[in-house]
Design a protein around this motif. Structure first.
Motif, PDB file in Angstrom:
ATOM      1  N   ILE A  38     -47.603 -45.014  38.699  1.00 52.60           N
ATOM      2  CA  ILE A  38     -46.863 -45.670  39.774  1.00 52.60           C
ATOM      3  C   ILE A  38     -45.388 -45.776  39.414  1.00 52.60           C
ATOM      4  CG2 ILE A  38     -47.365 -48.040  39.028  1.00 52.60           C
ATOM      5  CD1 ILE A  38     -46.843 -46.792  42.643  1.00 52.60           C
ATOM      6  N   SER A  39     -45.065 -45.914  38.131  1.00 47.80           N
ATOM      7  CA  SER A  39     -43.658 -45.959  37.714  1.00 47.80           C
ATOM      8  C   SER A  39     -42.946 -44.658  38.039  1.00 47.80           C
ATOM      9  CB  SER A  39     -43.549 -46.240  36.213  1.00 47.80           C
ATOM     10  OG  SER A  39     -44.020 -47.520  35.906  1.00 47.80           O
ATOM     11  N   ILE A  40     -43.587 -43.540  37.766  1.00 46.88           N
ATOM     12  CA  ILE A  40     -43.004 -42.230  38.072  1.00 46.88           C
ATOM     13  C   ILE A  40     -42.811 -42.089  39.581  1.00 46.88           C
ATOM     14  CG2 ILE A  40     -43.437 -39.743  38.082  1.00 46.88           C
ATOM     15  CD1 ILE A  40     -44.930 -40.222  35.374  1.00 46.88           C
ATOM     16  N   ASP A  41     -43.852 -42.389  40.341  1.00 51.49           N
ATOM     17  CA  ASP A  41     -43.782 -42.230  41.799  1.00 51.49           C
ATOM     18  C   ASP A  41     -42.731 -43.149  42.417  1.00 51.49           C
ATOM     19  OD1 ASP A  41     -45.719 -40.261  41.807  1.00 51.49           O
ATOM     20  OD2 ASP A  41     -47.357 -41.662  42.144  1.00 51.49           O
ATOM     21  N   ALA A  42     -42.700 -44.415  42.010  1.00 47.76           N
ATOM     22  CA  ALA A  42     -41.726 -45.360  42.571  1.00 47.76           C
ATOM     23  C   ALA A  42     -40.304 -44.936  42.222  1.00 47.76           C
ATOM     24  CB  ALA A  42     -42.006 -46.771  42.055  1.00 47.76           C
ATOM     25  N   THR A  43     -40.096 -44.507  40.990  1.00 49.33           N
ATOM     26  CA  THR A  43     -38.763 -44.046  40.585  1.00 49.33           C
ATOM     27  C   THR A  43     -38.308 -42.872  41.431  1.00 49.33           C
ATOM     28  OG1 THR A  43     -39.066 -44.810  38.317  1.00 49.33           O
ATOM     29  CG2 THR A  43     -37.413 -43.096  38.668  1.00 49.33           C
ATOM     30  N   GLU A  44     -39.182 -41.899  41.642  1.00 44.81           N
ATOM     31  CA  GLU A  44     -38.814 -40.726  42.444  1.00 44.81           C
ATOM     32  C   GLU A  44     -38.542 -41.103  43.898  1.00 44.81           C
ATOM     33  OE1 GLU A  44     -41.945 -37.880  41.837  1.00 44.81           O
ATOM     34  OE2 GLU A  44     -41.211 -37.352  39.838  1.00 44.81           O
ATOM     35  N   LEU A  45     -39.362 -41.983  44.470  1.00 48.35           N
ATOM     36  CA  LEU A  45     -39.160 -42.392  45.859  1.00 48.35           C
ATOM     37  C   LEU A  45     -37.821 -43.104  46.043  1.00 48.35           C
ATOM     38  CD1 LEU A  45     -42.750 -43.620  46.733  1.00 48.35           C
ATOM     39  CD2 LEU A  45     -41.576 -41.660  47.758  1.00 48.35           C
ATOM     40  N   ILE A  46     -37.484 -43.983  45.121  1.00 45.99           N
ATOM     41  CA  ILE A  46     -36.239 -44.743  45.221  1.00 45.99           C
ATOM     42  C   ILE A  46     -35.030 -43.862  44.914  1.00 45.99           C
ATOM     43  CG2 ILE A  46     -34.920 -46.643  44.186  1.00 45.99           C
ATOM     44  CD1 ILE A  46     -37.743 -48.004  43.746  1.00 45.99           C
ATOM     45  N   ARG A  47     -35.089 -43.149  43.788  1.00 46.63           N
ATOM     46  CA  ARG A  47     -33.933 -42.361  43.341  1.00 46.63           C
ATOM     47  C   ARG A  47     -33.693 -41.120  44.191  1.00 46.63           C
ATOM     48  NH1 ARG A  47     -35.404 -39.913  38.133  1.00 46.63           N
ATOM     49  NH2 ARG A  47     -36.298 -38.400  39.548  1.00 46.63           N
ATOM     50  N   ASP A  48     -34.765 -40.371  44.479  1.00 50.17           N
ATOM     51  CA  ASP A  48     -34.602 -39.068  45.123  1.00 50.17           C
ATOM     52  C   ASP A  48     -34.649 -39.119  46.649  1.00 50.17           C
ATOM     53  OD1 ASP A  48     -34.538 -38.119  42.531  1.00 50.17           O
ATOM     54  OD2 ASP A  48     -36.616 -37.429  42.543  1.00 50.17           O
ATOM     55  N   TYR A  49     -35.293 -40.144  47.212  1.00 53.68           N
ATOM     56  CA  TYR A  49     -35.464 -40.186  48.668  1.00 53.68           C
ATOM     57  C   TYR A  49     -34.857 -41.422  49.323  1.00 53.68           C
ATOM     58  CZ  TYR A  49     -38.576 -36.341  47.703  1.00 53.68           C
ATOM     59  OH  TYR A  49     -39.078 -35.141  47.275  1.00 53.68           O
ATOM     60  N   GLY A  50     -34.258 -42.311  48.539  1.00 49.14           N
ATOM     61  CA  GLY A  50     -33.588 -43.470  49.109  1.00 49.14           C
ATOM     62  C   GLY A  50     -34.518 -44.519  49.702  1.00 49.14           C
ATOM     63  N   VAL A  51     -35.768 -44.524  49.288  1.00 46.90           N
ATOM     64  CA  VAL A  51     -36.722 -45.520  49.788  1.00 46.90           C
ATOM     65  C   VAL A  51     -36.264 -46.908  49.334  1.00 46.90           C
ATOM     66  CG1 VAL A  51     -39.107 -46.341  49.565  1.00 46.90           C
ATOM     67  CG2 VAL A  51     -38.645 -43.903  49.851  1.00 46.90           C
ATOM     68  N   ASN A  52     -36.316 -47.881  50.252  1.00 47.96           N
ATOM     69  CA  ASN A  52     -35.881 -49.227  49.884  1.00 47.96           C
ATOM     70  C   ASN A  52     -36.966 -50.287  50.054  1.00 47.96           C
ATOM     71  OD1 ASN A  52     -35.897 -49.610  52.647  1.00 47.96           O
ATOM     72  ND2 ASN A  52     -33.677 -49.486  52.846  1.00 47.96           N
ATOM     73  N   LYS A  53     -38.133 -49.908  50.548  1.00 42.52           N
ATOM     74  CA  LYS A  53     -39.254 -50.845  50.637  1.00 42.52           C
ATOM     75  C   LYS A  53     -40.511 -50.136  50.154  1.00 42.52           C
ATOM     76  CE  LYS A  53     -37.695 -53.692  54.433  1.00 42.52           C
ATOM     77  NZ  LYS A  53     -37.916 -54.121  55.797  1.00 42.52           N
ATOM     78  N   LEU A  54     -41.146 -50.712  49.151  1.00 40.62           N
ATOM     79  CA  LEU A  54     -42.409 -50.191  48.637  1.00 40.62           C
ATOM     80  C   LEU A  54     -43.461 -51.278  48.806  1.00 40.62           C
ATOM     81  CD1 LEU A  54     -41.154 -48.661  45.275  1.00 40.62           C
ATOM     82  CD2 LEU A  54     -41.684 -47.426  47.357  1.00 40.62           C
ATOM     83  N   ILE A  55     -44.620 -50.911  49.313  1.00 39.49           N
ATOM     84  CA  ILE A  55     -45.737 -51.837  49.441  1.00 39.49           C
ATOM     85  C   ILE A  55     -46.881 -51.253  48.630  1.00 39.49           C
ATOM     86  CG2 ILE A  55     -47.378 -52.955  50.991  1.00 39.49           C
ATOM     87  CD1 ILE A  55     -45.274 -52.601  53.221  1.00 39.49           C
ATOM     88  N   ARG A  56     -47.339 -51.980  47.645  1.00 38.93           N
ATOM     89  CA  ARG A  56     -48.390 -51.505  46.750  1.00 38.93           C
ATOM     90  C   ARG A  56     -49.720 -52.081  47.196  1.00 38.93           C
ATOM     91  NH1 ARG A  56     -52.137 -50.509  43.818  1.00 38.93           N
ATOM     92  NH2 ARG A  56     -52.136 -50.089  41.601  1.00 38.93           N
TER      93      ARG A  56
END
Length: 120
Positions: A38-56
């Motif tokens: 989840i750390s890898i996926d969250a990092t990529e979503l935030i850094r590479d795609y500009g995601v600003n809301k994650l719901i786990r």
């Protein structure tokens, strides 16, 4: 319900769909177990795609006899003794907590859908 959805990633540990819901772009990602994935996926979503809301969303086991299978647990915080956290936060343990407005919306949604839920 989502108005559009298409599979955009399929791998050994991940499956991702992207689409729209109420005119908002959304992405749903199923990942493997554990903090490293989840750390890898969250990092990529935030850094590479500009995601600003994650719901786990996840599954767990209950430590109470009065919580039957299928109850929804809305977590106000989660703790771990994972070394991943200690590396990220300079040797400290950090209890991740949700944005309060998002937490309140989840509680309200569970109530409106008449789902048995526990918040804590």
């Amino acid at each position: 319900m989502p108005t559009t959805a298409q599979r955009c990633l399929a791998g050994q540990y991940r499956t991702q769909y992207a689409g729209r819901y109420s005119d908002q772009k959304i992405s749903v990602l199923a990942h493997g177990m554990g903090i490293p994935l989840i750390s890898i996926d969250a990092t990529e979503l935030i850094r590479d795609y500009g995601v600003n809301k994650l719901i786990r969303l996840g599954s767990s086991t209950a430590l109470r006899d009065d919580m039957p299978l299928g109850d929804v647990v809305i977590a106000m915080g989660a703790s771990t003794d994972s070394k991943v956290n200690r590396l990220r936060f300079m040797g400290h343990d950090f209890a991740a907590i949700p944005d309060y407005d998002l937490l309140a919306k989840a509680v309200t949604a569970a109530h409106c859908l008449q789902k048995t839920s526990q918040c804590g």
